[in-house]
Design an enzyme around this catalytic site. Structure first.
Site, PDB file in Angstrom:
ATOM      1  N   CYS A 100     -13.197   8.791  37.429  1.00 44.55           N
ATOM      2  CA  CYS A 100     -13.727   9.112  36.480  1.00 44.55           C
ATOM      3  C   CYS A 100     -13.293   7.927  35.258  1.00 44.55           C
ATOM      4  CB  CYS A 100     -13.315  10.626  35.732  1.00 44.55           C
ATOM      5  SG  CYS A 100     -14.349  10.727  34.007  1.00 44.55           S
ATOM      6  N   CYS A 197     -11.831  18.852  35.806  1.00 44.93           N
ATOM      7  CA  CYS A 197     -12.681  19.511  34.613  1.00 44.93           C
ATOM      8  C   CYS A 197     -14.112  19.922  34.917  1.00 44.93           C
ATOM      9  CB  CYS A 197     -13.169  18.198  33.524  1.00 44.93           C
ATOM     10  SG  CYS A 197     -13.813  16.839  34.367  1.00 44.93           S
TER      11      CYS A 197
END
Length: 354
Positions: A100, A197
């Site tokens: 990410c 997440c």
């Protein structure tokens, strides 16, 4: 300076934006919308979903700075979530936060910052950026309990030149929350983001199995000779060095058993006794050096999991990446990161090969 701040909606990045604004910089806030599905929108401990975007916007309004929301859902799904599932399907243990950072955050968002004419981009990561004699260096933060350097090993020299990490010298998280209160930010007591997440239920295996059904379902647990000892619950639920979920074979002949290998082709979990398990040498792929790669190798400490202690080793550059030679035995998990340190400085790192 004109500085873009990556605002996740949490305390850390909000304090960064407020601090830079107070110092007189022209601050622009930007928030990535990475996903917005079901429970994840309101799940405590998530980030970059619906609630967090609203929090980031409220902070930007409080600070009177412009704020952009970038729809990165498709990019996040293809570059982070899909590769996460693919890695488990290969019998590896991935690190989605690294993907990410190096994908949507430090590539796409940084590119946007340059397009907006910003001279730097700042984030709420707990690392230190140090101007060295020859190049900018990446170091562990002052508060080692918040150290995020392991997750940022793949930051390139060009990115590091452009990035800023204002929280690296903060003494602890309480001090950051105190600053948030002083700035009058409503999110001063907001809980930290936790875990992965994009996993709303907290069970990452169910997400992997939905995306890659071949990782689910039972299979055989075998010893190193191939003798079947039991059944497992799906290869995505295991990692090298693990002793959980082994059922009755958790101990065998009075010896504790651990996962030694995962054979994705046969969907077998190979176990063996913990005593003398591990290896001294392994290879790394996708090596990112933040120093000039030393042809003769470098003596350093390496960290092969996010929360493990570092280990002394020699690391040698090779054509395909690097070769690590540990002083002591360890159980490196394929797919995980191996990060190189000298003192607090990050020298580089790569991903562990099977």
């Amino acid at each position: 300076m004109r500085i873009l701040v990556a605002m996740s909606g949490g305390v850390d990045s909000s304090v960064v934006a407020a601090t830079l604004k107070q110092e007189g910089h022209e601050v622009i806030g930007a928030t990535l919308q990475l996903y917005d599905h079901g429970q994840a929108v309101s799940k405590p401990g998530a980030c970059c979903a619906g609630r967090d975007i609203l929090d980031a916007r409220a902070v930007a309004d409080r600070l009177n700075i412009p704020h952009y929301v970038i729809d990165a859902e498709e990019r996040f799904r293809s570059s982070v979530m899909a590769s996460f599932a693919d890695s488990y399907a290969r019998g590896e243990t991935p690190v989605p936060c690294v993907a990410c950072n190096q994908g949507v955050k430090f590539t796409d968002l940084l590119s946007m910052a340059r397009d907006l004419g910003c001279e730097a981009m700042a984030t709420g990561h707990y690392v230190r950026r140090v101007e060295g004699a020859e190049r900018v260096e990446l170091h562990r933060p002052t508060d080692l309990s918040r150290d995020q350097s392991w997750f940022l090993f793949a930051t390139t020299q060009d990115q590091l030149d452009y990035l800023r990490f204002p929280l690296g010298d903060m003494p602890d998280k309480d001090a950051v929350r105190q600053k948030a209160q002083e700035f009058g930010l409503a999110i001063a007591a907001k809980p930290d983001s936790q875990d992965i997440c994009f996993v709303p239920s907290g069970t990452y295996a169910s997400v992997v199995e939905k995306m890659r059904p071949e990782t689910g379902g039972t299979g055989e647990i075998v010893d190193e000779s191939g003798r079947v000892l039991g059944q497992h619950e799906g290869i995505a639920r295991y990692t090298v060095g693990q002793s959980k979920r082994l059922g009755d074979i958790h101990t065998k002949d009075g010896r504790r058993q651990i996962v030694k290998r995962i054979d994705a082709t046969t969907r077998r979990i190979i176990v063996g006794p913990k005593e003398n398990a591990g290896r001294h040498e392994f290879a790394l792929r996708d090596m990112n050096w933040l120093i000039e790669p030393p042809p003769e190798g470098v003596r350093c400490h390496v960290q092969i999991r996010a929360r493990e202690i570092s280990r002394e080793a020699w690391v040698y550059p090779i054509a395909e990446g690097a070769r690590v030679v540990l002083d002591d035995l360890a159980m490196p998990a394929p797919g995980q990161a191996c990060v190189l340190y000298q003192g607090s400085r990050v020298l580089g790192g790569g991903f562990i090969l099977s």
